[in-house]
Design a protein around this motif. Structure first.
Motif, mmCIF file in Angstrom:
data_model
loop_
_atom_site.group_PDB
_atom_site.id
_atom_site.type_symbol
_atom_site.label_atom_id
_atom_site.label_comp_id
_atom_site.label_asym_id
_atom_site.label_seq_id
_atom_site.Cartn_x
_atom_site.Cartn_y
_atom_site.Cartn_z
ATOM 1 N N CYS A 119 -13.269 4.768 -0.611
ATOM 2 C CA CYS A 119 -14.009 3.605 -1.101
ATOM 3 C C CYS A 119 -15.487 3.758 -0.788
ATOM 4 N N CYS A 178 -16.761 0.620 1.686
ATOM 5 C CA CYS A 178 -16.424 0.541 3.106
ATOM 6 C C CYS A 178 -15.886 1.855 3.660
ATOM 7 N N HIS A 235 -13.002 3.142 3.312
ATOM 8 C CA HIS A 235 -11.571 3.225 3.634
ATOM 9 C C HIS A 235 -10.863 4.148 2.646
HETATM 10 ZN ZN LIG Z 1 -13.296 -0.637 0.414
#
Ligand SMILES: [Zn+2]
Length: 181
Positions: A91, A94, A96
């Motif tokens: 992502c 963020c 992740h």
């Molecule tokens: Zn994210």
């Protein structure tokens, strides 16, 4: 261009045989998925050091990869290893990590078929943007983790080629096509 198989095969042959390649260490041909004329032409007409199977982790892609493995085995081209592409999504907001196409499909397949596991590449916005802008990740951001992944794969692949160099007799495979294959 919209070409039938024989024309595309001829163009590929011409490109490979009639280009003045300079001092190449390796010539890597990125093939479209499938087991058609183009792949067969390459296997028949060009003395290949080997094939690398690139697959995404989901079952439907693995089915195609398995067909590719079978084809290269049939025409006597060694398979140097397997790379899993789009193994995880990173992502951009963020950082992740998500296995959107499922986890470890390629790695499991490599095990199942006794193939070398060369590595996994993420589905990442940076890689896509860098490639599209003509500066691949290893050039654009050589110190990034993604660039390191590419280098690791390249080193493993080069090692596989070096290990097999002794068998590099430019021997053309014999292709037999029968109703049952
Ligand atoms: Zn994210």
């Amino acid at each position: 261009m919209v070409w039938r198989g024989p024309m595309a095969s001829q163009a590929l042959e011409q490109l490979i045989m009639q280009t003045r390649w300079q001092d190449l260490d390796y010539l890597i041909v990125d093939m479209p998925p499938g087991t058609g004329d183009i792949q067969l032409t390459l296997a028949q007409k060009v003395p290949l050091a080997g094939a690398v199977i690139v697959t995404t982790p989901q079952d439907i892609a693995l089915i195609d990869a398995k067909k590719g493995i079978k084809m290269f085995e049939k025409v006597g081209v060694p398979i140097l290893g397997l790379i899993e592409n789009m193994a995880v999504h990173v992502c951009n907001a963020c950082g992740h990590i998500e296995h959107i196409f499922g986890a470890d499909g390629g790695r499991k397949m490599a095990q199942e078929y006794g193939l070398n596991w060369l590595g996994a590449l993420p589905l990442s916005m940076d890689i896509r943007q860098q490639a599209d802008s003509g500066r691949p990740t290893v050039v654009a951001t050589p110190d990034s983790p993604a660039a390191q992944l590419y280098r690791d794969i390249a080193i493993k692949l080069a090692a596989q080629v070096a290990l097999r160099a002794k068998d590099f007799s430019a021997k053309f495979p014999t292709i037999t096509i029968s109703k049952d294959t």
